[in-house]
Design an enzyme around this catalytic site. Structure first.
Site, PDB file in Angstrom:
ATOM      1  N   ASP A 121      30.219  61.603  51.666  1.00 44.62           N
ATOM      2  CA  ASP A 121      29.478  62.680  52.310  1.00 44.62           C
ATOM      3  C   ASP A 121      28.504  63.395  51.388  1.00 44.62           C
ATOM      4  O   ASP A 121      27.715  64.219  51.843  1.00 44.62           O
ATOM      5  CB  ASP A 121      30.458  63.710  52.898  1.00 44.62           C
ATOM      6  CG  ASP A 121      31.123  63.184  54.150  1.00 44.62           C
ATOM      7  OD1 ASP A 121      30.443  62.462  54.891  1.00 44.62           O
ATOM      8  OD2 ASP A 121      32.304  63.488  54.384  1.00 44.62           O
ATOM      9  N   HIS A 146      38.408  63.016  46.642  1.00 48.09           N
ATOM     10  CA  HIS A 146      38.902  62.184  47.735  1.00 48.09           C
ATOM     11  C   HIS A 146      40.387  61.951  47.521  1.00 48.09           C
ATOM     12  O   HIS A 146      40.830  61.812  46.393  1.00 48.09           O
ATOM     13  CB  HIS A 146      38.166  60.833  47.762  1.00 48.09           C
ATOM     14  CG  HIS A 146      38.315  60.112  49.055  1.00 48.09           C
ATOM     15  ND1 HIS A 146      39.396  59.317  49.328  1.00 48.09           N
ATOM     16  CD2 HIS A 146      37.527  60.099  50.156  1.00 48.09           C
ATOM     17  CE1 HIS A 146      39.260  58.833  50.552  1.00 48.09           C
ATOM     18  NE2 HIS A 146      38.150  59.290  51.079  1.00 48.09           N
TER      19      HIS A 146
HETATM   20  N1  CMC Z   1      35.975  70.984  44.261  1.00 49.76           N
HETATM   21  C1  CMC Z   1      36.786  71.598  43.384  1.00 49.76           C
HETATM   22  N2  CMC Z   1      38.066  71.269  43.172  1.00 49.76           N
HETATM   23  C2  CMC Z   1      38.568  70.262  43.897  1.00 49.76           C
HETATM   24  C3  CMC Z   1      37.785  69.559  44.846  1.00 49.76           C
HETATM   25  C4  CMC Z   1      36.441  69.952  45.014  1.00 49.76           C
HETATM   26  N3  CMC Z   1      35.657  69.322  45.899  1.00 49.76           N
HETATM   27  N4  CMC Z   1      38.538  68.604  45.431  1.00 49.76           N
HETATM   28  C5  CMC Z   1      39.761  68.701  44.887  1.00 49.76           C
HETATM   29  N5  CMC Z   1      39.774  69.698  43.946  1.00 49.76           N
HETATM   30  C6  CMC Z   1      40.914  70.068  43.105  1.00 49.76           C
HETATM   31  C7  CMC Z   1      41.929  70.871  43.900  1.00 49.76           C
HETATM   32  O1  CMC Z   1      41.699  72.255  43.812  1.00 49.76           O
HETATM   33  C8  CMC Z   1      43.223  70.462  43.243  1.00 49.76           C
HETATM   34  O2  CMC Z   1      43.357  71.197  42.053  1.00 49.76           O
HETATM   35  P1  CMC Z   1      44.852  71.592  41.511  1.00 49.76           P
HETATM   36  O3  CMC Z   1      45.532  70.303  41.210  1.00 49.76           O
HETATM   37  O4  CMC Z   1      44.549  72.407  40.304  1.00 49.76           O
HETATM   38  O5  CMC Z   1      45.509  72.352  42.619  1.00 49.76           O
HETATM   39  C9  CMC Z   1      43.000  69.004  42.856  1.00 49.76           C
HETATM   40  O6  CMC Z   1      41.561  68.870  42.713  1.00 49.76           O
HETATM   41  C10 CMC Z   1      43.490  68.007  43.889  1.00 49.76           C
HETATM   42  O7  CMC Z   1      42.930  68.378  45.149  1.00 49.76           O
HETATM   43  P2  CMC Z   1      43.703  68.295  46.527  1.00 49.76           P
HETATM   44  O8  CMC Z   1      43.081  69.223  47.502  1.00 49.76           O
HETATM   45  O9  CMC Z   1      45.177  68.407  46.295  1.00 49.76           O
HETATM   46  O10 CMC Z   1      43.375  66.786  46.926  1.00 49.76           O
HETATM   47  P3  CMC Z   1      43.496  66.169  48.347  1.00 49.76           P
HETATM   48  O11 CMC Z   1      43.647  64.717  48.145  1.00 49.76           O
HETATM   49  O12 CMC Z   1      44.543  66.860  49.141  1.00 49.76           O
HETATM   50  O13 CMC Z   1      42.084  66.504  49.050  1.00 49.76           O
HETATM   51  C11 CMC Z   1      39.810  66.388  49.652  1.00 49.76           C
HETATM   52  C12 CMC Z   1      41.015  65.630  49.092  1.00 49.76           C
HETATM   53  C13 CMC Z   1      38.721  65.386  49.998  1.00 49.76           C
HETATM   54  C14 CMC Z   1      40.197  67.116  50.943  1.00 49.76           C
HETATM   55  C15 CMC Z   1      39.317  67.393  48.575  1.00 49.76           C
HETATM   56  O14 CMC Z   1      38.894  66.693  47.415  1.00 49.76           O
HETATM   57  C16 CMC Z   1      38.170  68.282  49.092  1.00 49.76           C
HETATM   58  O15 CMC Z   1      38.448  69.294  49.727  1.00 49.76           O
HETATM   59  N6  CMC Z   1      36.877  67.884  48.849  1.00 49.76           N
HETATM   60  C17 CMC Z   1      35.757  68.614  49.380  1.00 49.76           C
HETATM   61  C18 CMC Z   1      35.548  68.253  50.834  1.00 49.76           C
HETATM   62  C19 CMC Z   1      34.969  66.862  51.003  1.00 49.76           C
HETATM   63  O16 CMC Z   1      34.026  66.461  50.335  1.00 49.76           O
HETATM   64  N7  CMC Z   1      35.532  66.121  51.971  1.00 49.76           N
HETATM   65  C20 CMC Z   1      35.056  64.767  52.322  1.00 49.76           C
HETATM   66  C21 CMC Z   1      36.061  63.721  51.990  1.00 49.76           C
HETATM   67  S1  CMC Z   1      35.401  62.060  52.067  1.00 49.76           S
HETATM   68  C22 CMC Z   1      34.948  61.773  53.699  1.00 49.76           C
HETATM   69  C23 CMC Z   1      36.003  61.950  54.703  1.00 49.76           C
HETATM   70  O17 CMC Z   1      37.210  61.915  54.457  1.00 49.76           O
HETATM   71  O18 CMC Z   1      35.633  62.114  55.846  1.00 49.76           O
END
Ligand code: CMC
Length: 435
Positions: free
Chosen positions: A366, A308
């Site tokens: 989720d 998140h």
């Molecule tokens: N699985 C594997 N690696 C992950 C995941 C994951 N679910 N989430 C983040 N990472 C890694 C990502 O690859 C990155 O690694 P690095 O620093 O080596 O590049 C690091 O963790 C930080 O991730 P980010 O994408 O820069 O973080 P963000 O804040 O931009 O994204 C997120 C947050 C929720 C989009 C992301 O964690 C994700 O894609 N999660 C899976 C989708 C999900 O469950 N979404 C629902 C969110 S909660 C409900 C809502 O918002 O509606």
């Protein structure tokens, strides 16, 4: 505003610029950059808005480090235990918990705005039977602007209230119509003697040829999920509603923009993606392979329902839903226990893995919500629609806050331009093929 000031020294002119610091009720101080460009001629760059407060708001507070979520100051755990979705909707919209009379009047108003204009209902016939329900719901909500355009003056508080009640009351009816269209079943009209969630289940699952009794356990479960999903401060879809609404557009169109933003798998679409992922994993013996894929930088696969932007700890909503899964699957005698057990096992393995520990990746709201929706008989493609119904309350509340704020300006971010410098037009015969 705090007495504290941040100083920036402009390297070209050596001029010192004092930046005021704004003090929130809770959370970190906020550096005001409003005068930065006019004083120094530079923009700020913060892709994804990781460190940028886009507005002031007094609706919802999230502390990602501590795993805290407050609606109007009330902890989500207390609301989940003692409140109802309709009461929470009132709280979000009005800022205070209602008295018995206020709640009764609000509930009555929502119950009596549930019907759709018959012409709007006919829109569904234009969709292909296998259209994604989010496409239908966002399209039909946007079309509501064509029905209420003349009667919605966003400068009038009364009209804003009517809009809020209308959209909150009608969005379950629209969702149910999308579901019935995809099933090829006749549309079921709302029954206003039923509470919000029972009515929704009635419109989804009853058919004219048979009797249908709403299961109170299912209605209660849905009500709790809706409380948890009702708002989450400046998330992607809410910010979209604010941005679209900041131009003064029709509010139904702004809500439709929010629905579209919610659809994506990084946001509300994750609940559907989690179930797809669990089905693909299939068995606990394959968990290792999928954890390895999630960690592989060259593989786009991510553990859906994990991570998140704000929570760097367990999402408090996931804690509540996880507990609820245990109770509900038992009460409903649901057959989905193996999927829930797989999710529990996956969580356990991920939370022990260094990659997930180092990056503070915990289950989010989720991760478990889809398991509950499935146990309630709601198909996967409708999961994000369920989220949209609940979040509609948050969107409307933020939109109202924004419109009523005299300091609101049209949202218009700047950019770091990295395209070609200025150049002269060349006639077609004088151009070379780009490499
Ligand atoms: N699985 C594997 N690696 C992950 C995941 C994951 N679910 N989430 C983040 N990472 C890694 C990502 O690859 C990155 O690694 P690095 O620093 O080596 O590049 C690091 O963790 C930080 O991730 P980010 O994408 O820069 O973080 P963000 O804040 O931009 O994204 C997120 C947050 C929720 C989009 C992301 O964690 C994700 O894609 N999660 C899976 C989708 C999900 O469950 N979404 C629902 C969110 S909660 C409900 C809502 O918002 O509606």
């Amino acid at each position: 505003m705090s007495d504290e000031r941040y100083s920036l020294i402009d390297p070209t002119s050596a001029r010192r610029l004092e930046l005021p610091v704004l003090e929130p009720t809770l959370g970190p101080n906020v550096l005001s950059l409003a005068g930065l460009y006019s004083h120094s001629g530079v923009f700020t760059y913060d892709p994804g808005f990781g460190a940028t407060a886009s507005c002031t708001s007094n609706i919802t507070y999230v502390d990602g480090e501590k795993g805290i979520l407050l609606y109007r100051g009330y902890p989500i755990e207390q609301l989940a235990e003692h409140s109802t979705f309709i009461e929470v909707a009132y709280l979000l919209l009005h800022g205070e918990l209602p008295t018995a009379e206020q709640l009764q009047a609000f509930d009555h108003s929502i119950r009596t705005h549930t019907m759709l204009n018959e012409s709007l209902l006919r829109f569904f016939n234009g969709f292909h039977h296998n259209a994604h329900p989010m496409a239908m719901v966002s399209g039909v909500v946007a079309s509501m602007s064509a029905f209420y355009h003349d009667t919605t003056d966003i400068q009038m508080e009364h009209d804003r209230d009517v809009f809020a009640h209308r959209i909150i009351a009608k969005i379950p009816t629209i969702a149910a119509a999308a579901y019935k269209h995809s099933k090829g079943q006749p549309f079921v009209y709302p029954l206003n003697r039923l509470d919000y969630c029972s009515n929704m289940l009635h419109m989804f699952f009853s058919v004219p040829s048979d009797s249908y009794e709403v299961d109170p356990v299912a209605a209660q479960a849905l009500d709790l999920l809706f409380i948890l999903h009702a708002d989450h401060e400046q998330n992607c879809s809410t910010s979209t509603v604010r941005l679209a609404g900041s131009s003064g557009t029709n509010p139904y169109a702004a809500i439709a923009a929010g629905i579209s933003a919610l659809w994506g798998p990084a946001h509300g679409g994750a609940n559907e993606a989690v179930i797809n992922m669990l089905e693909e994993i299939g068995s606990a013996k394959h968990i290792g392979k999928y954890i390895a894929r999630a960690k592989d930088r060259n593989d786009p696969f991510r553990l859906m329902g994990f991570g998140h932007r704000v929570y760097k700890n367990y999402d408090p909503r996931a804690t509540i839903i996880r507990k609820m899964c245990h109770r509900l699957l038992e009460q409903l005698k649901a057959s989905d226990t193996p999927l829930f057990e797989l999710a529990l096992r996956l969580e356990e393995v991920a939370l022990r893995d260094d990659y997930f520990i180092e990056k503070n990746l915990y289950p989010n709201v989720d991760f478990y919500s889809g398991i509950i929706y499935r146990a309630l008989g709601i198909p996967k493609s409708m999961f994000t629609v369920m989220f949209a119904i609940a979040r509609c309350v948050g969107w409307v509340t933020h939109w109202r806050e924004m419109v009523a704020d005299p300091g609101t300006r049209i949202g218009r971010p700047r950019q770091l331009y990295v395209g070609p410098p200025s150049r002269n037009y060349r006639a077609i015969g004088e151009r070379e093929e780009a490499a």
